[in-house]
Design a protein around this motif. Structure first.
Motif, PDB file in Angstrom:
ATOM      1  N   ILE A  44      44.498  43.758  35.340  1.00  0.00           N
ATOM      2  CA  ILE A  44      44.621  42.301  35.363  1.00  0.00           C
ATOM      3  C   ILE A  44      43.603  41.672  34.417  1.00  0.00           C
ATOM      4  N   ALA A  45      42.376  42.188  34.445  1.00  0.00           N
ATOM      5  CA  ALA A  45      41.335  41.679  33.549  1.00  0.00           C
ATOM      6  C   ALA A  45      41.740  41.856  32.087  1.00  0.00           C
ATOM      7  N   ASP A  46      42.295  43.011  31.776  1.00  0.00           N
ATOM      8  CA  ASP A  46      42.733  43.276  30.408  1.00  0.00           C
ATOM      9  C   ASP A  46      43.850  42.320  30.015  1.00  0.00           C
ATOM     10  N   GLY A  47      44.810  42.110  30.938  1.00  0.00           N
ATOM     11  CA  GLY A  47      45.921  41.218  30.646  1.00  0.00           C
ATOM     12  C   GLY A  47      45.498  39.771  30.474  1.00  0.00           C
ATOM     13  N   ALA A  48      44.452  39.372  31.206  1.00  0.00           N
ATOM     14  CA  ALA A  48      43.971  37.992  31.121  1.00  0.00           C
ATOM     15  C   ALA A  48      42.918  37.798  30.041  1.00  0.00           C
ATOM     16  N   GLY A  49      42.438  38.909  29.482  1.00  0.00           N
ATOM     17  CA  GLY A  49      41.414  38.815  28.453  1.00  0.00           C
ATOM     18  C   GLY A  49      40.056  38.410  28.987  1.00  0.00           C
ATOM     19  N   VAL A  50      39.742  38.882  30.199  1.00  0.00           N
ATOM     20  CA  VAL A  50      38.454  38.554  30.812  1.00  0.00           C
ATOM     21  C   VAL A  50      37.796  39.830  31.317  1.00  0.00           C
ATOM     22  N   ALA A  51      36.552  39.702  31.721  1.00  0.00           N
ATOM     23  CA  ALA A  51      35.842  40.836  32.305  1.00  0.00           C
ATOM     24  C   ALA A  51      36.248  41.002  33.764  1.00  0.00           C
ATOM     25  N   VAL A  52      36.154  42.222  34.262  1.00  0.00           N
ATOM     26  CA  VAL A  52      36.495  42.485  35.656  1.00  0.00           C
ATOM     27  C   VAL A  52      35.693  41.584  36.598  1.00  0.00           C
ATOM     28  N   GLN A  53      34.402  41.445  36.323  1.00  0.00           N
ATOM     29  CA  GLN A  53      33.556  40.638  37.196  1.00  0.00           C
ATOM     30  C   GLN A  53      34.001  39.180  37.228  1.00  0.00           C
ATOM     31  N   THR A  54      34.607  38.724  36.143  1.00  0.00           N
ATOM     32  CA  THR A  54      35.096  37.340  36.102  1.00  0.00           C
ATOM     33  C   THR A  54      36.181  37.116  37.151  1.00  0.00           C
ATOM     34  N   ILE A  55      37.014  38.125  37.378  1.00  0.00           N
ATOM     35  CA  ILE A  55      38.053  38.008  38.403  1.00  0.00           C
ATOM     36  C   ILE A  55      37.420  37.860  39.773  1.00  0.00           C
ATOM     37  N   VAL A  59      38.270  34.316  41.278  1.00  0.00           N
ATOM     38  CA  VAL A  59      39.402  34.413  42.204  1.00  0.00           C
ATOM     39  C   VAL A  59      39.017  35.176  43.466  1.00  0.00           C
ATOM     40  N   GLY A  60      38.447  36.356  43.297  1.00  0.00           N
ATOM     41  CA  GLY A  60      38.043  37.157  44.448  1.00  0.00           C
ATOM     42  C   GLY A  60      38.583  38.567  44.368  1.00  0.00           C
ATOM     43  N   SER A  61      38.884  39.129  45.532  1.00  0.00           N
ATOM     44  CA  SER A  61      39.384  40.499  45.622  1.00  0.00           C
ATOM     45  C   SER A  61      40.832  40.582  45.151  1.00  0.00           C
ATOM     46  N   LYS A  62      41.358  41.790  45.141  1.00  0.00           N
ATOM     47  CA  LYS A  62      42.755  41.984  44.755  1.00  0.00           C
ATOM     48  C   LYS A  62      43.683  41.256  45.717  1.00  0.00           C
ATOM     49  N   ALA A  63      43.350  41.269  47.000  1.00  0.00           N
ATOM     50  CA  ALA A  63      44.143  40.521  47.980  1.00  0.00           C
ATOM     51  C   ALA A  63      44.082  39.027  47.689  1.00  0.00           C
ATOM     52  N   ASP A  64      42.923  38.531  47.280  1.00  0.00           N
ATOM     53  CA  ASP A  64      42.786  37.117  46.919  1.00  0.00           C
ATOM     54  C   ASP A  64      43.636  36.788  45.696  1.00  0.00           C
ATOM     55  N   VAL A  65      43.698  37.729  44.767  1.00  0.00           N
ATOM     56  CA  VAL A  65      44.520  37.514  43.569  1.00  0.00           C
ATOM     57  C   VAL A  65      45.988  37.382  43.966  1.00  0.00           C
ATOM     58  N   LEU A  66      46.472  38.271  44.845  1.00  0.00           N
ATOM     59  CA  LEU A  66      47.862  38.173  45.285  1.00  0.00           C
ATOM     60  C   LEU A  66      48.101  36.866  46.029  1.00  0.00           C
ATOM     61  N   ALA A  67      47.143  36.448  46.841  1.00  0.00           N
ATOM     62  CA  ALA A  67      47.281  35.168  47.543  1.00  0.00           C
ATOM     63  C   ALA A  67      47.431  34.024  46.543  1.00  0.00           C
ATOM     64  N   SER A  68      46.697  34.096  45.441  1.00  0.00           N
ATOM     65  CA  SER A  68      46.801  33.064  44.410  1.00  0.00           C
ATOM     66  C   SER A  68      48.147  33.133  43.690  1.00  0.00           C
ATOM     67  N   VAL A  69      48.657  34.343  43.502  1.00  0.00           N
ATOM     68  CA  VAL A  69      49.988  34.503  42.907  1.00  0.00           C
ATOM     69  C   VAL A  69      51.043  33.852  43.805  1.00  0.00           C
ATOM     70  N   LEU A  70      50.960  34.095  45.101  1.00  0.00           N
ATOM     71  CA  LEU A  70      51.916  33.514  46.048  1.00  0.00           C
ATOM     72  C   LEU A  70      51.782  31.994  46.094  1.00  0.00           C
ATOM     73  N   ALA A  71      50.543  31.500  46.080  1.00  0.00           N
ATOM     74  CA  ALA A  71      50.316  30.056  46.100  1.00  0.00           C
ATOM     75  C   ALA A  71      50.899  29.406  44.848  1.00  0.00           C
ATOM     76  N   GLY A  72      50.750  30.069  43.719  1.00  0.00           N
ATOM     77  CA  GLY A  72      51.310  29.544  42.484  1.00  0.00           C
ATOM     78  C   GLY A  72      52.827  29.469  42.532  1.00  0.00           C
ATOM     79  N   ALA A  73      53.453  30.502  43.110  1.00  0.00           N
ATOM     80  CA  ALA A  73      54.907  30.493  43.250  1.00  0.00           C
ATOM     81  C   ALA A  73      55.359  29.358  44.158  1.00  0.00           C
TER      82      ALA A  73
END
Length: 216
Positions: A44-55, A59-73
């Motif tokens: 995800i970091a590579d796809g977004a062009g950011v550092a892992v720590q930036t995520i 945003v938070g953990s991987k679960a937090d990232v999925l929660a944000s994906v669902l919220a965006g949808a």
């Protein structure tokens, strides 16, 4: 040049929001293609062009990232006229039982087609992550509330079958239109969208009094 603290903070907030959006967009694409397990934070970091720590910081953990994906949808669906109040308004404008149930069936089909890629990700993640399981339950609860509002309109305009409560009617619609049912019938068993829609249209009239059931 305005270098006031408020202007500087606004600029930083905008940058943070942009970074977060890039992360969520990258995660959405990757999770749709690879699934939840197959998508790493590093990818995800590579796809977004950011550092892992930036995520983790934005945003938070991987679960937090999925929660944000669902919220965006969910946000995109609302912006596209697919909120619970939008459904209630369309049902209120229907002039006949047949039209009202057609609106409801088409709403379910359109929603499931839109959500199918993310729903697969959610199903996979919920099976291995209790935090995501809670998200799945919250999503189900929101759907029940939306269908409850739709049922209230149906009762006021058309009536419901004798002995059927609003809660029971909402649960029936929720069960018929559940994304997992769509996934099994259409994506796994190969039903066409037309067949699935016809099935919904034949099942939904059971909610109405006999005198209100539209002819097929």
């Amino acid at each position: 040049m305005d270098t006031s603290p408020s202007r500087s903070q606004a600029r930083r907030d905008a940058q943070t929001a942009g970074t977060r959006a890039d992360i969520v967009d990258a995660a959405t694409i990757l999770m749709r293609d690879r699934g939840y397990v197959g998508t790493s934070i590093a990818a995800i970091a590579d796809g977004a062009g950011v550092a892992v720590q930036t995520i983790y910081n934005s945003v938070g953990s991987k679960a937090d990232v999925l929660a944000s994906v669902l919220a965006g949808a969910t946000d995109r669906a609302g912006a596209g006229g697919r909120s619970g109040p939008d459904l209630a308004a369309r049902l209120a404008a229907a002039e006949t039982a047949g039209v009202a149930l057609g609106v409801l069936a088409d709403w379910i089909v359109d929603g499931n087609q839109r959500a199918a890629p993310i729903q697969r990700v959610l199903n996979e993640a919920a099976g291995i992550d209790p935090e995501i399981r809670e998200l799945e339950l919250s999503s189900a609860a929101r759907s029940l509330v939306a269908y409850g509002d739709a049922v209230a309109v149906l009762r006021s305009r058309l009536g419901l079958r004798a002995g059927l409560s609003d809660h029971e009617a909402a649960a029936s619609i929720w069960a018929l239109g559940h994304p997992q049912v769509f996934q099994t019938l259409v994506l796994d068993l190969g039903w066409s969208t037309e067949t699935y829609t016809a099935w919904l249209r034949s099942a939904l009239p059971a909610l109405l009094p006999a005198g209100r059931i539209p002819a097929h």
